[in-house]
Design a protein around this motif. Structure first.
Motif, mmCIF file in Angstrom:
data_model
loop_
_atom_site.group_PDB
_atom_site.id
_atom_site.type_symbol
_atom_site.label_atom_id
_atom_site.label_comp_id
_atom_site.label_asym_id
_atom_site.label_seq_id
_atom_site.Cartn_x
_atom_site.Cartn_y
_atom_site.Cartn_z
ATOM 1 N N GLU A 29 0.834 -1.198 0.000
ATOM 2 C CA GLU A 29 0.000 0.000 0.000
ATOM 3 C C GLU A 29 0.870 1.250 0.000
ATOM 4 O O GLU A 29 0.677 2.161 -0.793
ATOM 5 C CB GLU A 29 -0.917 0.003 1.215
ATOM 6 C CG GLU A 29 -1.826 1.219 1.340
ATOM 7 C CD GLU A 29 -2.871 1.280 0.249
ATOM 8 O OE1 GLU A 29 -3.229 2.392 -0.175
ATOM 9 O OE2 GLU A 29 -3.335 0.208 -0.188
ATOM 10 N N LYS A 30 1.859 1.280 0.905
ATOM 11 C CA LYS A 30 2.737 2.447 0.971
ATOM 12 C C LYS A 30 3.995 2.123 1.769
ATOM 13 O O LYS A 30 4.030 1.180 2.570
ATOM 14 C CB LYS A 30 2.011 3.639 1.598
ATOM 15 C CG LYS A 30 1.598 3.432 3.048
ATOM 16 C CD LYS A 30 0.898 4.677 3.598
ATOM 17 C CE LYS A 30 0.456 4.452 5.043
ATOM 18 N NZ LYS A 30 -0.190 5.666 5.612
ATOM 19 N N GLU A 32 6.556 4.134 4.322
ATOM 20 C CA GLU A 32 6.596 5.358 5.131
ATOM 21 C C GLU A 32 7.616 5.184 6.245
ATOM 22 O O GLU A 32 7.486 4.259 7.061
ATOM 23 C CB GLU A 32 5.202 5.632 5.710
ATOM 24 C CG GLU A 32 5.010 7.030 6.251
ATOM 25 C CD GLU A 32 3.544 7.291 6.573
ATOM 26 O OE1 GLU A 32 2.955 8.204 5.974
ATOM 27 O OE2 GLU A 32 2.988 6.565 7.416
ATOM 28 N N LYS A 39 -1.275 -4.072 1.635
ATOM 29 C CA LYS A 39 -2.691 -3.794 1.400
ATOM 30 C C LYS A 39 -3.610 -4.663 2.247
ATOM 31 O O LYS A 39 -4.781 -4.341 2.429
ATOM 32 C CB LYS A 39 -3.009 -3.952 -0.089
ATOM 33 C CG LYS A 39 -2.414 -2.833 -0.939
ATOM 34 C CD LYS A 39 -2.916 -2.862 -2.370
ATOM 35 C CE LYS A 39 -2.352 -1.667 -3.148
ATOM 36 N NZ LYS A 39 -2.809 -1.635 -4.541
ATOM 37 N N ASP A 56 6.786 6.278 -6.887
ATOM 38 C CA ASP A 56 5.513 6.982 -6.768
ATOM 39 C C ASP A 56 4.354 6.011 -6.580
ATOM 40 O O ASP A 56 3.263 6.412 -6.158
ATOM 41 C CB ASP A 56 5.269 7.873 -7.990
ATOM 42 C CG ASP A 56 5.299 7.101 -9.295
ATOM 43 O OD1 ASP A 56 6.081 6.146 -9.404
ATOM 44 O OD2 ASP A 56 4.547 7.464 -10.214
ATOM 45 N N LYS A 57 4.574 4.720 -6.860
ATOM 46 C CA LYS A 57 3.516 3.723 -6.673
ATOM 47 C C LYS A 57 3.267 3.446 -5.201
ATOM 48 O O LYS A 57 2.172 3.026 -4.823
ATOM 49 C CB LYS A 57 3.897 2.413 -7.369
ATOM 50 C CG LYS A 57 4.269 2.543 -8.842
ATOM 51 C CD LYS A 57 3.125 3.046 -9.689
ATOM 52 C CE LYS A 57 3.523 3.108 -11.154
ATOM 53 N NZ LYS A 57 2.449 3.709 -11.990
ATOM 54 N N VAL A 58 4.286 3.670 -4.360
ATOM 55 C CA VAL A 58 4.160 3.335 -2.940
ATOM 56 C C VAL A 58 4.519 4.499 -2.013
ATOM 57 O O VAL A 58 4.408 4.365 -0.799
ATOM 58 C CB VAL A 58 5.046 2.110 -2.596
ATOM 59 C CG1 VAL A 58 4.519 0.863 -3.288
ATOM 60 C CG2 VAL A 58 6.499 2.344 -2.966
ATOM 61 N N MET A 59 4.954 5.619 -2.583
ATOM 62 C CA MET A 59 5.251 6.800 -1.774
ATOM 63 C C MET A 59 4.442 7.964 -2.326
ATOM 64 O O MET A 59 4.751 8.516 -3.382
ATOM 65 C CB MET A 59 6.755 7.108 -1.803
ATOM 66 C CG MET A 59 7.613 5.977 -1.245
ATOM 67 S SD MET A 59 9.389 6.391 -1.160
ATOM 68 C CE MET A 59 9.410 7.473 0.273
ATOM 69 N N LYS A 60 3.377 8.306 -1.614
ATOM 70 C CA LYS A 60 2.424 9.294 -2.124
ATOM 71 C C LYS A 60 3.065 10.657 -2.369
ATOM 72 O O LYS A 60 2.634 11.402 -3.243
ATOM 73 C CB LYS A 60 1.243 9.426 -1.145
ATOM 74 C CG LYS A 60 0.438 8.150 -0.973
ATOM 75 C CD LYS A 60 -0.836 8.392 -0.223
ATOM 76 C CE LYS A 60 -1.603 7.114 0.072
ATOM 77 N NZ LYS A 60 -1.511 6.057 -0.886
ATOM 78 N N GLN A 61 4.109 10.988 -1.613
ATOM 79 C CA GLN A 61 4.749 12.296 -1.779
ATOM 80 C C GLN A 61 5.470 12.432 -3.116
ATOM 81 O O GLN A 61 5.854 13.535 -3.518
ATOM 82 C CB GLN A 61 5.707 12.581 -0.622
ATOM 83 C CG GLN A 61 6.900 11.651 -0.532
ATOM 84 C CD GLN A 61 6.656 10.461 0.371
ATOM 85 O OE1 GLN A 61 5.561 9.928 0.383
ATOM 86 N NE2 GLN A 61 7.675 10.072 1.130
ATOM 87 N N GLN A 63 4.123 11.160 -6.045
ATOM 88 C CA GLN A 63 3.169 11.016 -7.139
ATOM 89 C C GLN A 63 3.220 12.227 -8.062
ATOM 90 O O GLN A 63 3.329 13.364 -7.619
ATOM 91 C CB GLN A 63 1.754 10.828 -6.586
ATOM 92 C CG GLN A 63 1.551 9.466 -5.946
ATOM 93 C CD GLN A 63 0.152 9.281 -5.398
ATOM 94 O OE1 GLN A 63 -0.666 10.196 -5.417
ATOM 95 N NE2 GLN A 63 -0.135 8.084 -4.905
#
Length: 221
Positions: A29-30, A32, A39, A56-61, A63
């Motif tokens: 999912e991510k 961090e 997930k 970017d698939k797993v680190m929202k910052q 994207q």
């Protein structure tokens, strides 16, 4: 191409590991800090994390910082024999659906179990449905080879959404410091260099060396 397919590359690595736990079918999912959130809700903690996909698939910052990947449609056909008769990729120039072809049994006889040739065809883009695409490719193969279209028997098609990274700045190596994205997270993947298996393996080795040195020194660099 390994005789038993590309899975043999990671399998070769796996066979050399003795103290490694591998999670299959466990989407992330991510990532961090020092944790990996799966997930399914499970959280994994690690001193160092190597991300071997576009981060970017797993680190929202991150994207929006990477261009969409190049896609490809891979079609397989069975035919009586190879018209290339050697282990090579045939690049098709000009305005065609077909971008390249390769007879897999020219690479290794293990790719055919019925004595017929197995032809792999790559199409970079098409808005045709599968039946229309197969027919159009068969006609192009006839034009390329002189062999009638109906002799290319369709086997299966695969739509690969991430075939190659979309890169403007191609590289062949990077310093270890460029693999590090945070104090605990490192990157690996062909998107760091150029779209190829060689680049993927080179970046993986560079990331591993960076982690190894950081752990040995017990400091971040």
């Amino acid at each position: 191409m390994p005789e038993k397919g590309m899975i043999e590359i990671p399998e070769m690595i796996r066979c050399q590991l003795s103290k490694t736990q591998i999670y299959f079918n466990s989407p992330v999912e991510k990532v961090e800090g020092k944790t990996i959130q799966l997930k399914n809700g499970e959280t994994l903690a690690a001193d160092r994390i190597v991300i071997a996909v576009q981060p970017d698939k797993v680190m929202k910052q991150l994207q929006g910082q990477f261009a969409p990947a190049h896609q490809v449609i891979n079609l397989y056909f069975s035919t009586q024999k190879s018209f290339l008769a050697r282990p090579m990729i045939g690049l098709i120039p000009g305005d065609h659906l077909v971008n390249n072809i390769v007879f897999m049994d020219d690479v290794s006889k293990a790719y055919s179990n019925n004595g017929r040739a197995l032809l792999s065809v790559s199409v970079l883009y098409s808005d045709l449905n599968e039946k229309e695409l197969v027919k159009a490719v068969q006609l192009e193969l006839e034009g390329i080879s002189g062999i009638k279209a109906e002799y290319f028997k369709f086997v299966k098609a695969y739509h690969i959404t991430y075939a190659l990274p979309n890169l403007d700045d191609l590289k062949y190596s990077i310093p270890m410091t460029e693999c590090k994205i945070t104090d605990h997270v490192y990157l690996a993947g062909d998107y760091l260099l150029n779209g190829s298996i060689n680049a993927a393996m080179t970046s993986g080795r560079t990331a591993a060396e960076a982690v190894f040195i950081a752990i040995c020194r017990r400091i971040d660099f």
